[in-house]
Design a protein around this motif. Structure first.
Motif, PDB file in Angstrom:
ATOM      1  N   UNK A  71       0.840  -1.207   0.000  1.00  0.00           N
ATOM      2  CA  UNK A  71       0.000   0.000   0.000  1.00  0.00           C
ATOM      3  C   UNK A  71       0.872   1.253   0.000  1.00  0.00           C
ATOM      4  N   UNK A  72       1.920   1.254   0.795  1.00  0.00           N
ATOM      5  CA  UNK A  72       2.828   2.401   0.845  1.00  0.00           C
ATOM      6  C   UNK A  72       3.577   2.575  -0.479  1.00  0.00           C
ATOM      7  N   UNK A  73       3.956   1.455  -1.110  1.00  0.00           N
ATOM      8  CA  UNK A  73       4.644   1.522  -2.409  1.00  0.00           C
ATOM      9  C   UNK A  73       3.711   2.109  -3.470  1.00  0.00           C
ATOM     10  N   UNK A  74       2.453   1.730  -3.438  1.00  0.00           N
ATOM     11  CA  UNK A  74       1.470   2.304  -4.369  1.00  0.00           C
ATOM     12  C   UNK A  74       1.323   3.803  -4.150  1.00  0.00           C
ATOM     13  N   UNK A  75       1.213   4.186  -2.896  1.00  0.00           N
ATOM     14  CA  UNK A  75       1.046   5.608  -2.562  1.00  0.00           C
ATOM     15  C   UNK A  75       2.261   6.406  -3.035  1.00  0.00           C
ATOM     16  N   UNK A  76       3.448   5.841  -2.853  1.00  0.00           N
ATOM     17  CA  UNK A  76       4.682   6.519  -3.258  1.00  0.00           C
ATOM     18  C   UNK A  76       4.763   6.688  -4.778  1.00  0.00           C
ATOM     19  N   UNK A  77       4.194   5.768  -5.523  1.00  0.00           N
ATOM     20  CA  UNK A  77       4.213   5.848  -6.987  1.00  0.00           C
ATOM     21  C   UNK A  77       3.365   7.013  -7.497  1.00  0.00           C
ATOM     22  N   UNK A  78       2.342   7.370  -6.736  1.00  0.00           N
ATOM     23  CA  UNK A  78       1.477   8.487  -7.104  1.00  0.00           C
ATOM     24  C   UNK A  78       0.980   8.365  -8.551  1.00  0.00           C
ATOM     25  N   UNK A  79       0.416   7.198  -8.860  1.00  0.00           N
ATOM     26  CA  UNK A  79      -0.087   6.931 -10.207  1.00  0.00           C
ATOM     27  C   UNK A  79      -1.170   7.931 -10.588  1.00  0.00           C
ATOM     28  N   UNK A  80      -1.284   8.180 -11.878  1.00  0.00           N
ATOM     29  CA  UNK A  80      -2.309   9.065 -12.434  1.00  0.00           C
ATOM     30  C   UNK A  80      -3.689   8.523 -12.058  1.00  0.00           C
ATOM     31  N   UNK A  81      -4.465   9.312 -11.340  1.00  0.00           N
ATOM     32  CA  UNK A  81      -5.773   8.878 -10.857  1.00  0.00           C
ATOM     33  C   UNK A  81      -6.792   8.687 -11.978  1.00  0.00           C
ATOM     34  N   UNK A  82      -6.488   9.196 -13.152  1.00  0.00           N
ATOM     35  CA  UNK A  82      -7.367   8.971 -14.305  1.00  0.00           C
ATOM     36  C   UNK A  82      -7.174   7.563 -14.883  1.00  0.00           C
TER      37      UNK A  82
END
Length: 172
Positions: A71-82
């Motif tokens: 979950x933290x790795x996903x958050x750190x990636x800050x993927x495009x929410x679109x």
């Protein structure tokens, strides 16, 4: 005894095939006594697993921190929410904790991960219908078309986290 063992193996094997990589899973609707959205109790349908690459966390509340590293790795990636989204479905039936205590924990998670859609599964519907692991933390990744790209029950190790992140990036 042999017939009982055979039937158990067949039922178990059938459940394992409920989710297949490359295929969209059977539609599930969580509403009413079966669950729904945490924020307002409205219906959630697995048909919403499309249009973005989506990560689903299917979690026993007693195992809520098992995949915190992912979950933290996903958050750190800050993927495009679109192009990317996440869903946390809480297997309420898997815990001995009272629902009000779980609700408080969900509210804290919602603050930490405000872009995640939180859903309650009050009767382990997804366990029964899709054959995911009960009393665990399951990670599922779906394509923009709703097809399953990745499925892991239990804690992801560093290699699996890297693999999951790569799958997300390649499919966005």
């Amino acid at each position: 005894m042999k017939i009982t063992s055979f039937l158990f193996v067949m039922i178990f094997a059938w459940n394992l095939e409920a989710l297949s990589i490359g295929e969209a899973p059977k539609n599930i609707v969580l509403s009413g006594v079966n669950g729904g959205l945490v924020k307002d109790g409205s219906e959630w349908s697995s048909r919403s697993l499309k249009d973005k690459v989506l990560v689903m966390f299917y979690v026993d509340p007693d195992e809520k921190d098992l995949n915190e590293d992912f979950a933290d790795a996903l958050k750190a990636k800050n993927f495009d929410k679109e192009k990317f989204g996440s869903i946390a479905i809480i297997n309420m039936a898997a815990s001995w904790k009272p629902n009000f205590a779980i609700q408080v924990a969900l509210e804290a998670k919602q603050k930490k991960f405000p872009d995640t859609l939180y859903v309650k599964d009050m009767k382990s519907v997804i366990v029964k219908e899709w054959g995911v692991a009960d009393d665990n933390s399951d990670i599922l990744i779906f394509s923009k078309n709703g097809e399953l790209l990745f499925n892991k029950d239990g804690k992801l190790n560093d290699d699996e986290i890297a693999q999951a992140l790569k799958i997300i990036e390649e499919n966005m």
